[in-house]
Every structure is written in structure tokens, then in C-alpha cells.
Design an enzyme around this catalytic site. Structure first.
Site: not given
Ligand code: C5P
Length: 232
Positions: A35, A62, A64, A67, A121, A212
Site C-alpha cells: 500500500k 491509498d 482517498k 473532489d 476511524t 508497523r
């Protein structure tokens, strides 16, 4: 729809292409997808995405997009031309924007999956009224995921906690891409709600986004292999 055993998407949250490629050199396209998010993309641009695609990796871009429909459709078309495997847009852009994005990726050969982001989230219940949203976060996620589904998108990004409900509401083919994955016993970091890889898959997740726990590990390959065997 793709029935893949390669369910882990590693989040390349690195500040430079050099650091990202040092990590990528340790893994293979058979073991994980990758990603590329805003930090790495702003630092390195499409050249790095092309390089990852050239190395045979399935790349989730990614960014997002959110517009006006014409702008988002054009961005999705260009992303598809880069050869990415998955691209995403914000559901709050509305039906016209979602349908324009879907039409744009549909025009391309080997079209990428188009995924919606429902509610970030990071947003809690207390923040919703100020942006004009009523109801609970869970109600908003369900409504926006339904909007993505009926607008022709392939799936949504959601927390693993939301996966079971969305899976039963939206059917077996809708892709559920879940971040917040932590191997049992590992550091949770800043993720508030986490799930193990196995529990996420059992809850209905199609793909797991892991950052991570893999990218910061002393031995990323061994963590990746352990997670793969846990969900196999
Ligand atoms: O390092 P960690 O496993 O927490 O990384 C999770 C990745 O998933 C990050 O790239 C983060 O931006 C992304 N993400 C998330 N929660 C969302 C959407 C994306 O953690 N709701």
C-alpha cells in the site's frame, strides 16, 4: 472476484523511496501486496508506484480521492494507467462522484479494484455533529458502505470490528479491506481497536492492511510468514 490466498497488504508508511525500497527488497509479490499512501506518494510520486508495479507487486494506491466527480474520475483513470491493483475514494464525496470513479476505472484494461472509505476511524461519535452527520459511527459506516455497494464499488476500507456486520449486509463478494491488524501479543501503537489476522479473516475481511508490525520488525519476513501461516 479474486479469491486470493495473498491477503496481506503491507502499508509502506515510509518518508522516502529509499527507505521504502530497502523494505521492499526483503519481501516478494507472492508474500504480500503493498500500500502506497499519501506520505510516500507526496515524497516520490508515480515513479515509485511504477517501480513497485514493475517488480510485480500488487499495489494499493491509498490516496482517498474526494473532489468533484470529473476530477476524481480523471485521477482514478490515471491511477489505473499506472497499473495499480486497487485505488480508493471517500464515500462522503457522494453517489455522483462514486459512480464517476467507477465508470472511469471501468474504461481501463485490467481495471483496478475501486474501494470506498466510509468514515475515518479517527473520527469519534463526538465529532460527527460538527460535520453534519447524525447517528452513531456504526450507523454512518453501514449507510456509507451501502452507498459504495449500490454505486458499483468493489468494497470498502473498514475496521475488522465492522467486518462481520458489513459482510452479512453486503454479501460475500464485496471486498472488506481492514487495517488495525496486530499479531497476538504485539504492540498496539496508536490503533484503538485492533484484531489478530485470524480473527479479522474469520470476521469476513478480504484483505488485511498491516503496517508497523511488519515494517518496523527486526525480521519483517518472519513476521509476514507467521501472519500468513496464521490465516492459511
Ligand atoms: O502501522 P499500522 O498497521 O497501524 O498501519 C495501518 C495502515 O492503515 C496505515 O497506513 C494507516 O494509514 C491505514 N489506515 C488505518 N485506519 C484506517 C484507514 C487506513 O490505520 N481507517
Amino acid at each position: 472476484m479474486e479469491q486470493s490466498s495473498n491477503k496481506i497488504i503491507v502499508a509502506l508508511d515510509f518518508p522516502s523511496g529509499k527507505k521504502a525500497l530497502t523494505f521492499v527488497d526483503q519481501v516478494t509479490p507472492e508474500l504480500c501486496r503493498l500500500k502506497v499512501g499519501k506520505e510516500l506518494f507526496v515524497a516520490e510520486g508515480p515513479a515509485l508506484v511504477r517501480e513497485l508495479v514493475r517488480r510485480g507487486f500488487a499495489v494499493f494506491l491509498d490516496l482517498k480521492f474526494h473532489d468533484i466527480p470529473n476530477t476524481v474520475a480523471a485521477a482514478c483513470r490515471v491511477a489505473a494507467d499506472l497499473g495499480v491493483w486497487m485505488v480508493n475514494v471517500h464515500a462522503l464525496g457522494g453517489r455522483a462522484m462514486l459512480e464517476a470513479a467507477r465508470a472511469a476505472v471501468g474504461e481501463t484494461k485490467d481495471r483496478p479494484y475501486l474501494i470506498g472509505v466510509t468514515l475515518l476511524t479517527s473520527m469519534n461519535a463526538a465529532e460527527l455533529p460538527a460535520v453534519g452527520l447524525s447517528g452513531t459511527p456504526a450507523q454512518n459506516v453501514e449507510r456509507l458502505a451501502g452507498l459504495c455497494h449500490s454505486s458499483g464499488l468493489d468494497g470498502v476500507v473498514c475496521s475488522a470490528q465492522e467486518a462481520a456486520g458489513l459482510r452479512s449486509a453486503l454479501g460475500p463478494r464485496f471486498l472488506l479491506v481492514t487495517p488495525g491488524i496486530r499479531p497476538s501479543g504485539s504492540d498496539v501503537g496508536d490503533q484503538a481497536r485492533v484484531m489478530t489476522p485470524r480473527d479479522a479473516v474469520n470476521a469476513g475481511a478480504s484483505f488485511l492492511v498491516v503496517g508497523r508490525p511488519i515494517t518496523q520488525a527486526d525480521n519483517p519476513l518472519s513476521v509476514l510468514l507467521t501472519m500468513q501461516s496464521e490465516i492459511a
